[in-house]
Design a protein around this motif. Structure first.
Motif, PDB file in Angstrom:
ATOM      1  N   LEU A   1       0.826  -1.209   0.000  1.00  0.00           N
ATOM      2  CA  LEU A   1       0.000   0.000   0.000  1.00  0.00           C
ATOM      3  C   LEU A   1       0.859   1.258   0.000  1.00  0.00           C
ATOM      4  O   LEU A   1       0.604   2.189  -0.782  1.00  0.00           O
ATOM      5  CB  LEU A   1      -0.926  -0.004   1.221  1.00  0.00           C
ATOM      6  CG  LEU A   1      -2.225  -0.795   1.105  1.00  0.00           C
ATOM      7  CD1 LEU A   1      -3.012  -0.698   2.406  1.00  0.00           C
ATOM      8  CD2 LEU A   1      -3.068  -0.290  -0.059  1.00  0.00           C
ATOM      9  N   GLU A   2       1.860   1.321   0.866  1.00  0.00           N
ATOM     10  CA  GLU A   2       2.659   2.543   0.911  1.00  0.00           C
ATOM     11  C   GLU A   2       3.470   2.707  -0.371  1.00  0.00           C
ATOM     12  O   GLU A   2       3.670   3.843  -0.838  1.00  0.00           O
ATOM     13  CB  GLU A   2       3.574   2.554   2.138  1.00  0.00           C
ATOM     14  CG  GLU A   2       4.588   1.459   2.215  1.00  0.00           C
ATOM     15  CD  GLU A   2       5.426   1.539   3.490  1.00  0.00           C
ATOM     16  OE1 GLU A   2       5.240   2.513   4.242  1.00  0.00           O
ATOM     17  OE2 GLU A   2       6.249   0.629   3.723  1.00  0.00           O
ATOM     18  N   LEU A   3       3.905   1.623  -0.961  1.00  0.00           N
ATOM     19  CA  LEU A   3       4.616   1.704  -2.230  1.00  0.00           C
ATOM     20  C   LEU A   3       3.684   2.190  -3.344  1.00  0.00           C
ATOM     21  O   LEU A   3       4.045   3.067  -4.141  1.00  0.00           O
ATOM     22  CB  LEU A   3       5.199   0.332  -2.578  1.00  0.00           C
ATOM     23  CG  LEU A   3       5.906   0.203  -3.933  1.00  0.00           C
ATOM     24  CD1 LEU A   3       7.091   1.153  -4.002  1.00  0.00           C
ATOM     25  CD2 LEU A   3       6.360  -1.231  -4.161  1.00  0.00           C
ATOM     26  N   SER A   4       2.476   1.652  -3.390  1.00  0.00           N
ATOM     27  CA  SER A   4       1.525   2.021  -4.435  1.00  0.00           C
ATOM     28  C   SER A   4       1.028   3.456  -4.276  1.00  0.00           C
ATOM     29  O   SER A   4       0.862   4.173  -5.263  1.00  0.00           O
ATOM     30  CB  SER A   4       0.338   1.047  -4.427  1.00  0.00           C
ATOM     31  OG  SER A   4       0.762  -0.278  -4.644  1.00  0.00           O
TER      32      SER A   4
ATOM     33  N   PRO B   1      11.753   1.707  -6.067  1.00  0.00           N
ATOM     34  CA  PRO B   1      10.568   0.955  -6.517  1.00  0.00           C
ATOM     35  C   PRO B   1       9.370   1.856  -6.795  1.00  0.00           C
ATOM     36  O   PRO B   1       8.584   1.567  -7.705  1.00  0.00           O
ATOM     37  CB  PRO B   1      10.290  -0.002  -5.346  1.00  0.00           C
ATOM     38  CG  PRO B   1      11.038   0.545  -4.187  1.00  0.00           C
ATOM     39  CD  PRO B   1      12.219   1.264  -4.746  1.00  0.00           C
ATOM     40  N   ALA B   2       9.212   2.957  -6.051  1.00  0.00           N
ATOM     41  CA  ALA B   2       8.087   3.858  -6.307  1.00  0.00           C
ATOM     42  C   ALA B   2       8.237   4.535  -7.660  1.00  0.00           C
ATOM     43  O   ALA B   2       7.267   4.658  -8.426  1.00  0.00           O
ATOM     44  CB  ALA B   2       7.982   4.895  -5.195  1.00  0.00           C
ATOM     45  N   VAL B   3       9.434   4.989  -7.976  1.00  0.00           N
ATOM     46  CA  VAL B   3       9.674   5.606  -9.288  1.00  0.00           C
ATOM     47  C   VAL B   3       9.455   4.590 -10.396  1.00  0.00           C
ATOM     48  O   VAL B   3       8.864   4.901 -11.441  1.00  0.00           O
ATOM     49  CB  VAL B   3      11.106   6.185  -9.348  1.00  0.00           C
ATOM     50  CG1 VAL B   3      11.470   6.586 -10.769  1.00  0.00           C
ATOM     51  CG2 VAL B   3      11.223   7.383  -8.411  1.00  0.00           C
TER      52      VAL B   3
ATOM     53  N   GLY C   1      13.514   4.362   5.509  1.00  0.00           N
ATOM     54  CA  GLY C   1      12.417   3.760   4.763  1.00  0.00           C
ATOM     55  C   GLY C   1      12.121   4.503   3.470  1.00  0.00           C
ATOM     56  O   GLY C   1      11.843   3.881   2.430  1.00  0.00           O
ATOM     57  N   LEU C   2      12.166   5.828   3.491  1.00  0.00           N
ATOM     58  CA  LEU C   2      11.934   6.620   2.281  1.00  0.00           C
ATOM     59  C   LEU C   2      13.022   6.365   1.244  1.00  0.00           C
ATOM     60  O   LEU C   2      12.742   6.341   0.036  1.00  0.00           O
ATOM     61  CB  LEU C   2      11.873   8.104   2.635  1.00  0.00           C
ATOM     62  CG  LEU C   2      10.607   8.567   3.366  1.00  0.00           C
ATOM     63  CD1 LEU C   2      10.738  10.030   3.782  1.00  0.00           C
ATOM     64  CD2 LEU C   2       9.371   8.378   2.480  1.00  0.00           C
TER      65      LEU C   2
ATOM     66  N   MET D   1       3.989  -7.086  -8.558  1.00  0.00           N
ATOM     67  CA  MET D   1       4.846  -8.235  -8.271  1.00  0.00           C
ATOM     68  C   MET D   1       6.204  -8.149  -8.959  1.00  0.00           C
ATOM     69  O   MET D   1       7.217  -8.572  -8.398  1.00  0.00           O
ATOM     70  CB  MET D   1       4.126  -9.533  -8.655  1.00  0.00           C
ATOM     71  CG  MET D   1       3.579  -9.573 -10.046  1.00  0.00           C
ATOM     72  SD  MET D   1       2.505 -11.017 -10.298  1.00  0.00           S
ATOM     73  CE  MET D   1       1.121 -10.613  -9.234  1.00  0.00           C
ATOM     74  N   VAL D   2       6.233  -7.589 -10.187  1.00  0.00           N
ATOM     75  CA  VAL D   2       7.517  -7.487 -10.889  1.00  0.00           C
ATOM     76  C   VAL D   2       8.448  -6.535 -10.146  1.00  0.00           C
ATOM     77  O   VAL D   2       9.616  -6.851  -9.878  1.00  0.00           O
ATOM     78  CB  VAL D   2       7.298  -7.015 -12.338  1.00  0.00           C
ATOM     79  CG1 VAL D   2       8.640  -6.756 -13.022  1.00  0.00           C
ATOM     80  CG2 VAL D   2       6.503  -8.046 -13.118  1.00  0.00           C
ATOM     81  N   THR D   3       7.931  -5.360  -9.807  1.00  0.00           N
ATOM     82  CA  THR D   3       8.742  -4.375  -9.078  1.00  0.00           C
ATOM     83  C   THR D   3       9.164  -4.907  -7.717  1.00  0.00           C
ATOM     84  O   THR D   3      10.321  -4.742  -7.301  1.00  0.00           O
ATOM     85  CB  THR D   3       7.950  -3.067  -8.912  1.00  0.00           C
ATOM     86  OG1 THR D   3       7.680  -2.508 -10.195  1.00  0.00           O
ATOM     87  CG2 THR D   3       8.721  -2.066  -8.072  1.00  0.00           C
ATOM     88  N   GLU D   4       8.248  -5.551  -7.010  1.00  0.00           N
ATOM     89  CA  GLU D   4       8.581  -6.073  -5.684  1.00  0.00           C
ATOM     90  C   GLU D   4       9.623  -7.187  -5.778  1.00  0.00           C
ATOM     91  O   GLU D   4      10.448  -7.339  -4.873  1.00  0.00           O
ATOM     92  CB  GLU D   4       7.315  -6.575  -4.999  1.00  0.00           C
ATOM     93  CG  GLU D   4       6.358  -5.447  -4.617  1.00  0.00           C
ATOM     94  CD  GLU D   4       5.167  -5.933  -3.812  1.00  0.00           C
ATOM     95  OE1 GLU D   4       5.103  -7.145  -3.537  1.00  0.00           O
ATOM     96  OE2 GLU D   4       4.309  -5.111  -3.462  1.00  0.00           O
ATOM     97  N   SER D   5       9.589  -7.956  -6.852  1.00  0.00           N
ATOM     98  CA  SER D   5      10.595  -9.009  -7.023  1.00  0.00           C
ATOM     99  C   SER D   5      11.965  -8.421  -7.324  1.00  0.00           C
ATOM    100  O   SER D   5      12.986  -8.880  -6.797  1.00  0.00           O
ATOM    101  CB  SER D   5      10.170  -9.955  -8.152  1.00  0.00           C
ATOM    102  OG  SER D   5       8.959 -10.606  -7.836  1.00  0.00           O
ATOM    103  N   ILE D   6      12.006  -7.384  -8.166  1.00  0.00           N
ATOM    104  CA  ILE D   6      13.282  -6.770  -8.526  1.00  0.00           C
ATOM    105  C   ILE D   6      13.948  -6.131  -7.314  1.00  0.00           C
ATOM    106  O   ILE D   6      15.155  -6.279  -7.096  1.00  0.00           O
ATOM    107  CB  ILE D   6      13.078  -5.725  -9.635  1.00  0.00           C
ATOM    108  CG1 ILE D   6      12.651  -6.412 -10.938  1.00  0.00           C
ATOM    109  CG2 ILE D   6      14.342  -4.907  -9.861  1.00  0.00           C
ATOM    110  CD1 ILE D   6      12.267  -5.450 -12.037  1.00  0.00           C
ATOM    111  N   PHE D   7      13.154  -5.424  -6.500  1.00  0.00           N
ATOM    112  CA  PHE D   7      13.700  -4.680  -5.372  1.00  0.00           C
ATOM    113  C   PHE D   7      13.548  -5.424  -4.041  1.00  0.00           C
ATOM    114  O   PHE D   7      13.773  -4.831  -2.981  1.00  0.00           O
ATOM    115  CB  PHE D   7      13.020  -3.314  -5.273  1.00  0.00           C
ATOM    116  CG  PHE D   7      13.299  -2.408  -6.442  1.00  0.00           C
ATOM    117  CD1 PHE D   7      14.458  -1.658  -6.495  1.00  0.00           C
ATOM    118  CD2 PHE D   7      12.419  -2.335  -7.510  1.00  0.00           C
ATOM    119  CE1 PHE D   7      14.723  -0.834  -7.570  1.00  0.00           C
ATOM    120  CE2 PHE D   7      12.667  -1.512  -8.590  1.00  0.00           C
ATOM    121  CZ  PHE D   7      13.827  -0.759  -8.628  1.00  0.00           C
ATOM    122  N   ALA D   8      13.180  -6.711  -4.093  1.00  0.00           N
ATOM    123  CA  ALA D   8      13.013  -7.527  -2.879  1.00  0.00           C
ATOM    124  C   ALA D   8      12.121  -6.817  -1.866  1.00  0.00           C
ATOM    125  O   ALA D   8      12.423  -6.783  -0.669  1.00  0.00           O
ATOM    126  CB  ALA D   8      14.376  -7.849  -2.269  1.00  0.00           C
TER     127      ALA D   8
END
Length: 329
Positions: free
Chosen positions: A98-101, A191-193, A184-185, A262-269
């Motif tokens: 949620l915070e990433l999105s 990943p946010a960018v 955290g930021l 899922m792709v972004t989360e996988s790349i950036f763990a």
């Protein structure tokens, strides 16, 4: 209002029910989780025992009815791998996604609308042509490639930002959040960018198209003739007129950002629900997959409902019945 809301809720119920049927059938065709849960050298008796423990020895229709019975009570099953309630696993990982999105959407809305207004109000300026060329690139580049390039540039080469993990978190309302800490930021930035780039290009082009449609209309010319400030003409007379399609896209893109992160989360763990989904698919953890998809569908339905209500607030001429997708005027 009440009858419209009731009708939409019934439609939402049918959508969720249809989704569960499709998911159960698809997962059944994808393979047997017993093949992954038991060692390769296990005999038939051991395989049958494992299947009985997880209820996989029943016919598919029976498994589905049992799932519906438990789902009504808020139980979407237990994970085959983690031996925890599947819904609790999804809820546990949801704050990270949620915070990433939300951060990605804020970046997309801020840059997309601003650049779209600039490109729409000054379509022949060199900067506008550069913006539109950049939007084409943003729509064309695959997310996984952009993510890898961001890691190479800002983590490996420059060493400015971390390439993986969530960083330090602090509790707020009983939930751990990383956006409340500087570390955290820094972990959120890349990943946010990466998530926001495609959304920026999409909102930018939609905003520009809307501006080009309304900028020459009579009421805009009349507002300028009255001597209103350019900022008021843009903010009240132009931007408000094009907000309805933008709100729709923003709502859907927010849902898609959560659903397809899922792709972004996988790349950036990144430890969110997208990465949990990838891990569950690899081991055919059916309860977690179903819980994830149910949560995503409910999110899409809720956001669509809120977007329909916003139509009425943005333009009182739009009736609630007309605001519903597919309504015939």
């Amino acid at each position: 209002m009440s009858s419209w809301l009731l009708r939409r809720l019934i439609q939402a119920g049918f959508v969720v029910l249809a989704m569960t049927v499709i998911v159960f059938a698809g997962l059944h065709l994808a393979g047997n989780p017993v093949d992954i849960l038991v060692p390769p050298d296990a005999d038939a008796a051991e395989r049958a025992r494992i299947a009985a423990i997880f209820g996989l020895d029943r016919p598919l229709w029976r498994q589905y009815l049992l799932f519906l019975e438990r789902a009504v009570q808020g139980d979407l099953g237990r994970s085959f791998i983690y031996n925890q309630p599947a819904l609790s696993l999804v809820v546990e990982r949801l704050p990270a996604t949620l915070e990433l999105s939300v951060l990605a959407l804020l970046l997309a809305v801020g840059f997309g609308i601003s650049l779209g207004l600039l490109a729409g109000l000054r379509p022949h300026a060199p900067v506008s042509r550069l913006i539109m060329a950049g939007s084409v690139v943003g729509l064309s580049l695959p997310t996984f490639w952009v993510g890898l390039m961001l890691v190479v540039a800002f983590s490996v080469r420059l060493g400015w930002l971390p390439s993986s993990g969530r960083g330090a978190t602090v509790p707020l309302l009983g939930v751990e959040w990383s956006f409340l800490t500087l570390d955290g930021l820094r972990h959120l930035a890349l990943p946010a960018v990466n998530l926001a780039l495609f959304k920026v290009a999409l909102i930018l082009r939609l905003t520009r198209a809307g501006v080009r449609e309304v900028v020459h209309l009579d009421y805009v010319r009349f507002a300028r003739a009255r001597g209103l400030a350019p900022s008021r003409v843009i903010g009240v007379h132009i931007l408000r007129a094009i907000l309805i399609p933008i709100v729709t896209v923003i709502g859907l893109e927010f849902c898609s950002t959560i659903a397809f992160s899922m792709v972004t989360e996988s790349i950036f763990a990144w430890p969110g629900i997208g990465r949990l989904m990838i891990e569950s698919i690899q081991v055919l953890d059916r309860p977690v997959i179903v819980a994830y998809l149910v949560a995503v569908v409910l999110l899409f339905v809720t956001v669509n409902l809120l977007a329909d209500i916003l139509y009425r607030l943005l333009d009182p001429r739009v009736g609630l019945a007309d605001a519903a997708p597919g309504a015939v005027r």
